[in-house]
Design an enzyme around this catalytic site. Structure first.
Site, PDB file in Angstrom:
ATOM      1  N   ASP A   7      15.958   4.118  -8.691  1.00  0.00           N
ATOM      2  CA  ASP A   7      17.372   4.532  -9.193  1.00  0.00           C
ATOM      3  C   ASP A   7      17.990   5.749  -8.233  1.00  0.00           C
ATOM      4  O   ASP A   7      17.094   5.855  -7.001  1.00  0.00           O
ATOM      5  CB  ASP A   7      17.279   5.621 -10.641  1.00  0.00           C
ATOM      6  N   LYS A  52      22.476   4.679 -10.691  1.00  0.00           N
ATOM      7  CA  LYS A  52      23.071   4.829 -11.807  1.00  0.00           C
ATOM      8  C   LYS A  52      23.590   6.414 -11.917  1.00  0.00           C
ATOM      9  O   LYS A  52      22.623   7.197 -11.614  1.00  0.00           O
ATOM     10  CB  LYS A  52      22.774   4.606 -12.896  1.00  0.00           C
ATOM     11  N   MET A  73      23.165  16.349 -17.701  1.00  0.00           N
ATOM     12  CA  MET A  73      24.649  15.813 -17.696  1.00  0.00           C
ATOM     13  C   MET A  73      25.800  16.750 -18.220  1.00  0.00           C
ATOM     14  O   MET A  73      26.529  15.993 -19.014  1.00  0.00           O
ATOM     15  CB  MET A  73      24.521  14.315 -18.112  1.00  0.00           C
TER      16      MET A  73
END
Length: 255
Positions: free
Chosen positions: A41, A62, A174
């Site tokens: 990732d 991502k 996030m």
């Protein structure tokens, strides 16, 4: 590529931890050493690849707001590689089962008949606050912690009013794009504006930066410090302990 046949491969879903490569577990290091292919990732420190010197590396980054590798493609690729007899190390930041889509990938692999082993990692929600001296639980001020994402696939946010009533430390993944909205929603639900809060960017790494403020001033403080993603938001009385620990003269270990 190994030849296709009866020798079905295997996939390791590996948590790399919150950022510092030294927080990788011994079990993860051993799995990486066995890997034919590493699917890594975007947020994983590339120094972990030192433990997989013979592996082919496939970038499957991502990151919110940026061009990302489609999840469906990642899952199909894992299945195909394993069916060709490869040992695949799918390495993710934090823990694969904490906002890491590891559950989706494990289910896909199981349905395809591919052997999958999950190797947990230190989730950012624990490791990043700890690097700043913030314990997410404390007997005197926080008897629980709630991990929540500020970003969902359908764009809907969590029930901030319900979260405000829990009385637990809130650790928000996030959430930087919605920090103004989050702070306003929690205060509207009755959480005191004076509640200690922090934003920690690039936690546990050499690039770590943070602000400690209150719920009412958090968005302004984060903006003034030009903090952005990837960052973690921590809200609760435990945040105040970071300053107490620092003032007591203890030095915290970071990368």
């Amino acid at each position: 590529m190994k030849g296709q046949g009866k020798n079905l491969g295997k996939v390791y879903l590996i948590g790399a931890g919150p950022g510092d490569p030294e927080l990788l577990t011994l079990k993860a290091v051993r799995a990486l050493a066995r890997a034919d292919v590493v699917m890594i990732d975007d947020l994983v420190d590339r120094r972990v690849l030192e433990f997989a010197p013979a592996a082919r590396v496939i970038e499957v980054g991502k990151r919110g707001g940026c061009k990302s590798t489609p999840q469906a493609f990642i899952e199909r690729l894992m299945v195909r590689l394993a069916r060709h007899g490869n040992t695949v190390a799918r390495i993710k930041g934090g823990d694969p089962f904490v906002f890491g889509r590891g559950g989706e990938e494990a289910l896909t692999l199981a349905q395809a008949g591919v052997i999958c082993e999950v190797i947990p990692g230190i989730t950012a929600g624990i490791g990043v606050p700890a690097a700043l001296g913030i314990p997410v639980t404390h007997r005197d001020v926080a008897r629980g912690v709630t991990f929540v994402t500020g970003h969902t696939r359908d764009g809907a946010g969590p029930d901030w009013a319900a979260l405000a009533r829990t009385g637990t430390t809130l650790v928000i993944y996030m959430g930087m794009q919605r920090v103004v909205e989050i702070a306003a929603a929690l205060q509207a639900a009755g959480m005191a504006g004076a509640t200690p809060a922090a934003v920690i960017q690039h936690g546990t790494t050499e690039l770590q930066r943070h602000v400690i403020a209150t719920l009412a001033t958090l968005a302004h403080a984060a903006h003034a410090a030009q903090l952005g993603s990837p960052a973690l938001i921590v809200i609760g009385q435990v945040v105040g302990l970071a300053r107490e620990i620092e003032q007591a003269g203890f030095r915290l270990c970071t990368a």
